[in-house]
Design an enzyme around this catalytic site. Structure first.
Site, PDB file in Angstrom:
ATOM      1  N   SER A 251       0.811  -1.222   0.000  1.00 29.95           N
ATOM      2  CA  SER A 251       0.000   0.000   0.000  1.00 29.95           C
ATOM      3  C   SER A 251       0.847   1.276   0.000  1.00 29.95           C
ATOM      4  CB  SER A 251      -0.944   0.000   1.200  1.00 29.95           C
ATOM      5  OG  SER A 251      -0.205  -0.177   2.390  1.00 29.95           O
TER       6      SER A 251
ATOM      7  N   ASP B 143      -3.256   6.001  11.787  1.00 34.35           N
ATOM      8  CA  ASP B 143      -2.360   5.506  10.743  1.00 34.35           C
ATOM      9  C   ASP B 143      -1.077   6.325  10.786  1.00 34.35           C
ATOM     10  OD1 ASP B 143      -0.946   4.786   8.505  1.00 34.35           O
ATOM     11  OD2 ASP B 143      -2.605   5.050   7.089  1.00 34.35           O
TER      12      ASP B 143
ATOM     13  N   HIS C 246       1.224   5.190   6.510  1.00 33.33           N
ATOM     14  CA  HIS C 246       1.013   5.810   5.196  1.00 33.33           C
ATOM     15  C   HIS C 246       1.188   7.319   5.330  1.00 33.33           C
ATOM     16  CE1 HIS C 246      -1.208   1.951   5.092  1.00 33.33           C
ATOM     17  NE2 HIS C 246      -0.563   1.873   3.940  1.00 33.33           N
TER      18      HIS C 246
END
Ligand SMILES: *[C@@H]1O[C@H](CO)[C@@H](O)[C@H](O)[C@H]1NC(C)=O
Ligand SMILES: *[C@@H]1O[C@H](CO)[C@@H](O)[C@H](O)[C@H]1NC(C)=O
Ligand SMILES: *[C@@H]1O[C@H](CO)[C@@H](O)[C@H](O)[C@H]1NC(C)=O
Ligand SMILES: *[C@@H]1O[C@H](CO)[C@@H](O)[C@H](O)[C@H]1NC(C)=O
Length: 436
Positions: free
Chosen positions: A163, A412, A415
């Site tokens: 990702s 998160d 990312h």
């Protein structure tokens, strides 16, 4: 060569003792003219509209930086055409403040995934947007979408991995879409592997979902809950990228965090052990074992693929910035400014990933150069490590605290917000493409 070295030395001096070296600096520009001729065949036309570093504003107006502004046709072009391959490590440097606005925003780019769309999700601070990566020993030109697309006529790119590769492709598409909107020409069922085409340039950009790079059977439902252990075949490459390999001109490939998951390891279709599988009566081999085996297979394939004429970048691990916990148990990342060098070091797990990567890359690079295969290290680990402020944190969700200021939400810290620090990868990529 001598002239160029001197230019760099002077250029560095100009930031410290501007007035004394101004004349020398100007003279060096003339010398540079000669040097460029030698290299102009590889150079790209780059807009002279370069970003003025934030620091410039604190200098007096007669400094060379101001001079740069006064003769835009001459100096920026000079700076941009210097081949920097041998003497500059573009991955060692600092994040420096900039006043430049991000190249795109949530309002101008439609490719930003919800979980990384920090602006739209209500992240209150915006200071994290005003930093740019500055290599210590040279200038990094800013990515120029039009020039990039021009270079990429009839070419294809692929970002292969997990990702983080998807995170990056969105940054690239956002920047390129300023020039032309990409048309999506392919996606798999789950929209994990996708391809876009820029019609005026016949340029393709793909993201290929292959978090292990080797053959893997995963058993996760739509919510990422696994129903059975992952089966990894450490001696078979993932066909998803291998089948397309020959048709790709530029590749950024990377492994990473997925190897931390519980998995059963196979060689020659037989179980050889596992990672984190108590109660199964299997040998615990550790993720290190699997990561090394997988990278050996992948990098050896690349280094010996002599029919492939493209340029392959192997990207190093992306460190996370969870504090006071991890992804799964309440870790957060509340910092709002970058670290300076020396203020932070890699977590053990990331240091382990990285040392395996560097060891295996070095071996493969020797094989690659023997075969005339272009394999390069895209070493983003350190510059990423310095950006704890660039993650969505709780703003991976739309306005997470709208109803409850103390709501417990998933953070998160892996990312990157878009726009955000990962946009600087484009500058680095451009540099590596131009310098081969
Ligand atoms: C972008 O984010 C801002 C908040 O920073 C918000 O006001 C605006 O509505 C958002 N625009 C879109 C198109 O999501
Ligand atoms: C790109 O491909 C088209 C069609 O095959 C061809 O006409 C054109 O010359 C190519 N352009 C470049 C820059 O190679
Ligand atoms: C881009 O992809 C299309 C199909 O989606 C293909 O027809 C075309 O040849 C590709 N172009 C390049 C340069 O690979
Ligand atoms: C565990 O594996 C070993 C070797 O494969 C085997 O000899 C032993 O019987 C197994 N134990 C159990 C409890 O299954």
């Amino acid at each position: 060569m001598v002239e160029m070295m001197r230019w760099f030395d002077w250029n560095k001096c100009t930031l410290r003792k501007p007035n004394q070296v101004f004349l020398k600096f100007a003279a060096s520009i003339l010398l540079m003219g000669l040097a460029f001729r030698l290299f102009s065949s590889r150079s790209v036309e780059v807009s002279s509209d370069v970003e003025t570093p934030f620091v410039a504003s604190s200098l007096s107006p007669d400094t060379p930086i101001a001079a740069t502004k006064q003769s835009p046709d001459e100096i920026p072009k000079a700076a941009q055409q210097i081949p920097q391959k041998e003497k500059c490590d573009i991955f060692t440097g600092d994040w420096i403040p900039t006043r430049s606005e991000p190249i795109y925003t949530n309002a101008t780019c439609r490719y930003i995934e919800g979980h990384q769309n920090c602006m739209m999700n209500g992240r209150p601070d915006s200071g994290y947007l005003y930093w740019r990566w500055s290599p210590r020993d040279c200038e990094l030109r800013q990515f120029e979408a039009e020039n990039f697309l021009e270079l990429m006529r009839n070419k294809s790119w692929a970002l292969i991995g997990d990702s983080i590769s998807r995170n990056y492709v969105q940054s690239l598409l956002c920047i390129l879409s300023k020039v032309e909107e990409a048309i999506e020409v392919y996606h798999d069922e789950e929209y994990k592997s996708r391809r876009w085409n820029f019609p005026s340039y016949n340029f393709n950009v793909s993201v290929i979902w292959s978090p292990f790079l080797v053959k893997a059977a995963t058993f996760e439902d739509m919510n990422g809950v696994s129903t059975s252990d992952i089966e990894l075949h450490l001696d078979e490459l993932d066909k998803k990228w291998v089948d397309q390999y020959r048709s790709l001109d530029y590749i950024i490939i990377s492994g990473g965090k997925w190897f931390l998951k519980t998995a059963i390891y196979y060689m020659k279709n037989k179980i050889v052990g596992c990672h984190y599988c108590p109660g199964k009566n299997l040998t615990e081999l550790g993720f290190e074992y699997a990561y090394r085996k997988a990278l050996q297979l992948v990098l050896n394939f690349i280094a010996t693929s002599t029919k492939h004429k493209g340029l392959v970048f192997f990207r190093t691990v992306t460190p996370d910035h969870f504090e006071n916990g991890e992804w799964s148990n309440g870790g957060t990342c509340k910092r709002t400014v970058p670290f300076k060098e020396g203020e932070v070091s890699l977590k053990d797990v990331d240091a382990t990933f990285r040392s395996i990567e560097l060891e295996e890359f070095e071996k493969a690079a020797a094989v690659a150069s023997k075969h005339g295969v272009k394999l390069r290290l895209f070493d983003t680990t350190q510059l990423s490590l310095l950006r704890p402020d660039g993650h969505p944190g709780p703003y991976r969700q739309f306005h997470p605290f709208a109803n409850d200021r103390n709501a417990k939400v998933q953070n998160d810290c892996l990312h990157w917000c878009l726009p955000g620090p990962i946009d600087s990868w484009n500058d680095l990529v451009m540099e590596m493409v131009v310098n081969g």
